[in-house]
Every structure is written in C-alpha cells, then in structure tokens.
Design an enzyme around this catalytic site. Structure first.
Site, PDB file in Angstrom:
ATOM      1  N   GLU A  64     -18.427  37.413 -37.215  1.00 53.26           N
ATOM      2  CA  GLU A  64     -17.402  38.377 -37.634  1.00 53.26           C
ATOM      3  C   GLU A  64     -16.885  38.038 -39.029  1.00 53.26           C
ATOM      4  OE1 GLU A  64     -12.708  38.982 -36.900  1.00 53.26           O
ATOM      5  OE2 GLU A  64     -13.878  38.038 -35.302  1.00 53.26           O
ATOM      6  N   ASP A 117     -17.373  40.643 -42.103  1.00 54.49           N
ATOM      7  CA  ASP A 117     -16.204  41.187 -42.787  1.00 54.49           C
ATOM      8  C   ASP A 117     -16.404  41.167 -44.305  1.00 54.49           C
ATOM      9  OD1 ASP A 117     -13.199  41.883 -42.876  1.00 54.49           O
ATOM     10  OD2 ASP A 117     -13.293  40.043 -44.044  1.00 54.49           O
ATOM     11  N   ASP A 125     -13.978  43.792 -34.160  1.00 54.11           N
ATOM     12  CA  ASP A 125     -14.565  42.481 -34.458  1.00 54.11           C
ATOM     13  C   ASP A 125     -16.060  42.466 -34.147  1.00 54.11           C
ATOM     14  OD1 ASP A 125     -12.067  41.644 -35.183  1.00 54.11           O
ATOM     15  OD2 ASP A 125     -11.693  40.443 -33.379  1.00 54.11           O
ATOM     16  N   GLU A 157     -18.089  44.031 -36.982  1.00 48.86           N
ATOM     17  CA  GLU A 157     -18.251  43.093 -38.100  1.00 48.86           C
ATOM     18  C   GLU A 157     -19.240  41.985 -37.744  1.00 48.86           C
ATOM     19  OE1 GLU A 157     -14.034  43.439 -40.471  1.00 48.86           O
ATOM     20  OE2 GLU A 157     -14.177  41.942 -38.867  1.00 48.86           O
TER      21      GLU A 157
END
EC number: 3.1.26.3
Length: 226
Positions: free
Chosen positions: A42, A46, A115, A118
């Site tokens: 994640e 991101d 989450d 990502e």
C-alpha cells in the site's frame, strides 16, 4: 466466498495478469488475516498512484496552475475515489480478512478497500514495472481524467448531486442510515440514498455517516451519467 478460487476473475476485471500470483494475494490480505499483509505494498502503491496521476494531469492541462493541478490530483487519489474504484472491481469479494474484520463488515469498510487498491498498484509495480502501472492506472482512471477540469472547486459528491437536482427543480436526495456496525471508536455506517426518477436504491458504507453519504451520492452520480 473463497477468494483464492476467484483470482483469475479478479485479474480479468483489473485488466492485469500477475506473473507472481502471491503478490496479488498479499495485496488483498489485511493485517488482521496474516503476518504477510498488504501495508508495505500500500505504501508503495500510494506513491506510484500520485506520480502517475500527477504526470497525466501535467500533460493533459499544460496551462493549469500548480494549485489547480494539486486540487485535481487530490480529488483523483483521495480515499473516496479509491473506494469507488474498489467497488467497481467488487474488491470486497476477494479480500482476506481476519475473523473480527469479517464479523464487523470489513469487506465494505472504505479504508480497507482504498488501501487494497493502492496495494494492488504496488503489487503490479513489483510484478512488472512502472510502465505497466502507468498503463493500467490510466485505463482505470480514463473516465475520471476525461471528466475532471481545472479552475473548478473540486466539490464533493453530495454537493454536486444536490446542485444537479436543484438545477432540474427536483427534490433533494433522501439519505437513511440503515445499519451501524462496530464499537463506538471504530464504527461502520451503511446509508441508503434515493432520488426521484431513479428506481435503484444505492448504498454507501463508510467510517462516518458523512463518508457513507458521500459514497452513496457518488454512486448515484455515476448512474445518472451513464
């Protein structure tokens, strides 16, 4: 539902076939389910999402100011947008969650869904390369990139829906909280949204009533724009 049996279906939905299936499994694994979970993926995803969207906006809007570019990027990468993408992929059906999260409806919790999106981006990067991530993300975001415009305050879905209905002199949306799960410090709200002339009742799930209403409004807007 047993997630492992459906990974091929999920890969088709995502538009990417993993060489290393274990990366996809890890991306779908919440920390409540196993020690090898998706939080590091994640973190990676991101950053990749931010740079890909930044690059796309920079080239799409050569005359936009830094402020406009930042606001558009924030709209495209925020948790609510990622949650909507997760719902489009029905990602909740494939998540690996611990018993507690399963019981409290974690497969619908917007933070867990966002989450996971990502984490999948991070997994694609490790499985392939940056170019594969960029190609995939631009396909996921095509409609949103086509619709977004600089110089406009990036309004939230509830405001956009309200202004749309007012423009046609129609009644405002009806939001109803139909379920609240979890303890006081970690609740999940389920909200139903109805509008005139739309038979379908849309459901939003969020960590607050406001977030659930925003997600429901966003789904109504997508139905209207179809």
């Amino acid at each position: 539902m047993e997630p492992v049996k459906n990974l091929a279906r999920l890969s088709r939905t995502l538009g990417y076939e993993f060489t290393n299936q274990e990366l996809l499994v890890q991306a779908l694994t919440h920390r409540s389910a196993a020690n090898k979970h998706n939080e590091r993926l994640e973190f990676l995803g991101d950053s990749i999402l931010s740079i890909v969207i930044s690059d796309a906006l920079y080239h799409q809007f050569p005359k936009a100011t830094e402020g406009d570019l930042s606001r558009m990027r924030a709209t495209l990468v925020k948790g609510e947008t990622l949650t909507l993408i997760a719902k489009e992929f029905k990602l909740g059906d494939y998540l690996f969650l611990g018993p507690g999260e399963l019981k409290s409806g974690g497969f619908r919790r917007e933070s867990i869904l966002a989450d996971a999106v990502e984490a999948i981006i991070g997994a694609v990067y490790l499985d392939a390369n940056m170019q594969a991530c960029e190609t995939l993300l631009l396909s996921w975001y095509k409609v949103r990139l086509d619709e977004i415009k600089p110089g406009i305050n990036q309004k939230d879905p509830k405001t956009i829906l309200q202004e749309y209905l007012q423009g046609y002199k129609k009644p405002l949306p009806d939001y109803q909280v139909v379920q609240v799960d979890g303890e006081a410090h970690d609740q999940t709200f389920t909200v139903e949204c109805r509008i005139q002339d739309l038979d379908e009742v849309v459901t939003g799930v969020g960590s607050s009533r406001r977030k659930a209403e925003q997600l429901a409004a966003a789904q109504i807007l997508e139905l209207i724009n179809k």
